[in-house]
Design a protein around this motif. Structure first.
Motif, PDB file in Angstrom:
ATOM      1  N   PRO A   1     -46.017   1.772  43.328  1.00 29.15           N
ATOM      2  CA  PRO A   1     -45.330   2.869  43.524  1.00 29.15           C
ATOM      3  C   PRO A   1     -44.021   3.137  42.963  1.00 29.15           C
ATOM      4  O   PRO A   1     -43.300   2.086  42.960  1.00 29.15           O
ATOM      5  CB  PRO A   1     -45.157   3.117  45.197  1.00 29.15           C
ATOM      6  CG  PRO A   1     -46.206   2.039  45.777  1.00 29.15           C
ATOM      7  CD  PRO A   1     -46.110   0.917  44.520  1.00 29.15           C
ATOM      8  N   ILE A   2     -43.538   4.269  42.783  1.00 29.66           N
ATOM      9  CA  ILE A   2     -42.204   4.729  42.202  1.00 29.66           C
ATOM     10  C   ILE A   2     -41.631   5.755  43.301  1.00 29.66           C
ATOM     11  O   ILE A   2     -42.446   6.584  43.742  1.00 29.66           O
ATOM     12  CB  ILE A   2     -42.190   5.384  40.800  1.00 29.66           C
ATOM     13  CG1 ILE A   2     -42.726   4.157  39.924  1.00 29.66           C
ATOM     14  CG2 ILE A   2     -40.832   5.712  40.227  1.00 29.66           C
ATOM     15  CD1 ILE A   2     -42.910   4.771  38.417  1.00 29.66           C
ATOM     16  N   GLY A   3     -40.337   5.545  43.475  1.00 28.69           N
ATOM     17  CA  GLY A   3     -39.809   6.337  44.492  1.00 28.69           C
ATOM     18  C   GLY A   3     -38.771   7.403  43.922  1.00 28.69           C
ATOM     19  O   GLY A   3     -37.871   7.138  42.934  1.00 28.69           O
ATOM     20  N   LEU A   4     -38.769   8.535  44.507  1.00 33.31           N
ATOM     21  CA  LEU A   4     -37.868   9.779  43.886  1.00 33.31           C
ATOM     22  C   LEU A   4     -36.859  10.204  45.101  1.00 33.31           C
ATOM     23  O   LEU A   4     -37.341  10.083  46.401  1.00 33.31           O
ATOM     24  CB  LEU A   4     -38.578  11.032  44.127  1.00 33.31           C
ATOM     25  CG  LEU A   4     -37.753  12.321  43.228  1.00 33.31           C
ATOM     26  CD1 LEU A   4     -37.608  12.120  41.829  1.00 33.31           C
ATOM     27  CD2 LEU A   4     -38.708  13.572  43.676  1.00 33.31           C
ATOM     28  N   GLN A   5     -35.540   9.945  44.795  1.00 33.49           N
ATOM     29  CA  GLN A   5     -34.657  10.062  45.782  1.00 33.49           C
ATOM     30  C   GLN A   5     -33.920  11.423  45.807  1.00 33.49           C
ATOM     31  O   GLN A   5     -33.427  11.965  44.707  1.00 33.49           O
ATOM     32  CB  GLN A   5     -33.532   8.951  45.623  1.00 33.49           C
ATOM     33  CG  GLN A   5     -32.348   9.102  46.604  1.00 33.49           C
ATOM     34  CD  GLN A   5     -31.387   7.852  46.400  1.00 33.49           C
ATOM     35  OE1 GLN A   5     -30.850   7.233  47.309  1.00 33.49           O
ATOM     36  NE2 GLN A   5     -31.255   7.279  45.478  1.00 33.49           N
ATOM     37  N   ILE A   6     -33.646  12.150  46.799  1.00 37.74           N
ATOM     38  CA  ILE A   6     -33.273  13.365  47.048  1.00 37.74           C
ATOM     39  C   ILE A   6     -32.165  13.132  48.041  1.00 37.74           C
ATOM     40  O   ILE A   6     -32.143  12.700  49.223  1.00 37.74           O
ATOM     41  CB  ILE A   6     -34.367  14.379  47.663  1.00 37.74           C
ATOM     42  CG1 ILE A   6     -35.438  14.497  46.744  1.00 37.74           C
ATOM     43  CG2 ILE A   6     -33.643  15.806  47.576  1.00 37.74           C
ATOM     44  CD1 ILE A   6     -36.861  15.065  47.115  1.00 37.74           C
TER      45      ILE A   6
END
Ligand code: GLN
Length: 448
Positions: free
Chosen positions: A425-430
């Protein structure tokens, strides 16, 4: 739900090693009690939860994954967050594995056994809340609590493909969280979906007179902001977050996410966080300094294991600490003690605090114009077990994109945004403004 949770743990946890302690008898009897109730109105009625093992649970072993606390079987009280979960009738399934005293990025610093990434057990789950992320990803619990000092909720959430939020500093009480770096630590939820995350945060957030740094603000109903509408949302993308060192697959997944936001009517622009390149250095000075003070309480007298080999009192302090703490914890205590020592204080600790202010100012400036900051959570997907453990500096660099958020005190979430070619998995940071979790959730939910 509680049955399903233990059944799943029995199926997979000898491979994942997410749990350090189970509370099966208690959990089952609580579940029975709930079954017999007529009134089923509570925000987390009967929902199975895992709690990171640095959050104290009354009468349930709390070790911080340290040999020092391996026999701390009977804490006298519940952390405020645990009291709040209990009040809304959630059920604690057990305590979750972590890097010792939350120091680490891979769970390999657990003094018991490292947690493995459920997507591929040759890989680390991230850390330090690796157990919290892996337990949710493997379907062992519906949600968990972790703690995040420099990325410890968001980085494992990214590596395990789950949702993890580090709230604004002061939003969630730290009472009953074993302190690592008090000016940075925050407890937050790890879940499968953004909606679940918002529901748990609603329960654990709020003012607590037992935590002097707890903010006295009204807690919004976060689920109301999950409208799917991000038309007109202004997104800032720091160029430092897509620079050299960020793996091309991760960069592509983030750019794709930005295209999705555009298609939903949001706009994005490149900005700069010029001081973020100093964040890792400042963080390791500040966090280690605070850790060296916080961990002074582990002396063999008040908590945990006392060395059997000591000949006098001073020897008891020394031997208990030598035997009780692992390598990484000792490294941090030594670094922090050095940085705070007279003659070095101005050059290291004070300078790091000044850099911290510059980093916070960078964010404040961006938030004058933009609603959220978006980038990757980590420069790479999960790495292999053993790959970085002998090289602390490479391990520290893995937190380069999460640490600035703790130093600034703002909220940040990691949500899944794709997979690497190896299926990781790859994570998007907001990242949002102080106390603006509602906008962070709204943006995260619209993408999900
Ligand atoms: N990996 C970072 C460290 O080792 C962050 C840990 C954390 O957030 N608890 O300090």
């Amino acid at each position: 739900l509680v049955d399903t949770s233990y059944k799943r743990i029995k199926e997979v946890d000898d491979k994942v090693h997410a749990f350090l302690t189970l509370d099966e008898e208690n959990a089952r009897s609580k579940a029975k009690e709930l079954d017999s109730l007529e009134d089923t109105i509570a925000k987390l009625f009967g929902i199975p939860a895992g709690i990171k093992d640095n959050i104290v649970t009354k009468g349930l072993r709390t070790t911080c994954a340290s040999q020092f606390l391996r026999n701390f079987n009977d804490p006298l009280y519940d952390a405020t967050v645990v009291e709040k979960l209990n009040a809304e009738k959630s059920i604690t399934i057990g305590k979750l594995n972590m890097d010792e005293f939350a120091m680490g990025s891979s769970n390999e610093n657990s003094s018991f056994t490292p947690t493995r990434n459920p997507w591929n057990t040759d890989y680390v789950p991230g850390g330090s809340s690796g157990g919290s992320a892996a337990a949710v990803a493997a379907g062992e619990v519906l949600f968990s609590l972790g703690s995040d000092t420099g990325g410890s909720i968001r980085q494992p959430a990214a590596f395990c493909g789950v949702v993890g939020l580090k709230p604004t500093y002061g939003l969630v009480s730290r009472f009953g969280l074993v302190a690592f770096a008090s000016s940075l630590d925050q407890i937050g939820p790890l879940t499968r979906t953004v909606e679940d995350n918002a529901r748990v945060l609603e329960v654990i957030a709020g003012h607590d007179k037992m935590d002097a740094t707890s903010a006295n603000i009204d807690i919004p109903t976060y689920t109301e902001s999950l409208t799917g509408d991000v038309k007109g949302l202004k997104i800032a993308v720091p160029k430092e977050y897509l620079a050299e060192g960020v793996n091309p697959e991760v960069k592509e997944a983030v750019l794709e996410a930005l295209r999705v936001y555009e298609s939903l009517g949001a706009t994005w622009e490149e900005v700069s966080l010029p001081h973020s390149k100093y964040a890792v250095a400042a963080y390791y000075l500040i966090s280690s300094s605070e850790a060296s003070a916080n961990l002074a309480r582990f002396d063999g007298v008040r908590y945990g294991v006392r060395s059997e080999k000591a000949e006098n009192m001073i020897d008891m302090f020394k031997k208990s600490r030598s035997e009780g703490f692992g390598e990484e914890v000792k490294r941090r205590i030594m670094l922090g003690t050095f940085a705070l020592s007279s003659g070095y204080y101005d050059a290291y600790y004070k300078k790091a605090q000044k850099v911290r202010t510059l980093i916070k100012n960078d964010f404040d400036k961006i938030f004058e114009t933009y609603d959220v900051v978006i980038g990757p959570t980590t420069p790479t997907p999960a790495f292999k077990v053993g790959e970085k453990i002998d090289d602390p500096l490479t391990m520290y660099a893995n937190d380069i994109l999460t640490i600035p958020v703790n130093l600034a005190g703002v909220p940040g979430i990691s949500i899944p945004c794709g997979f690497s070619p190896d299926g990781l998995p790859i994570g998007l940071q907001i990242i949002g403004k102080h106390f603006d979790e509602a906008t962070v959730y709204r943006a995260a939910h619209a993408f999900e």
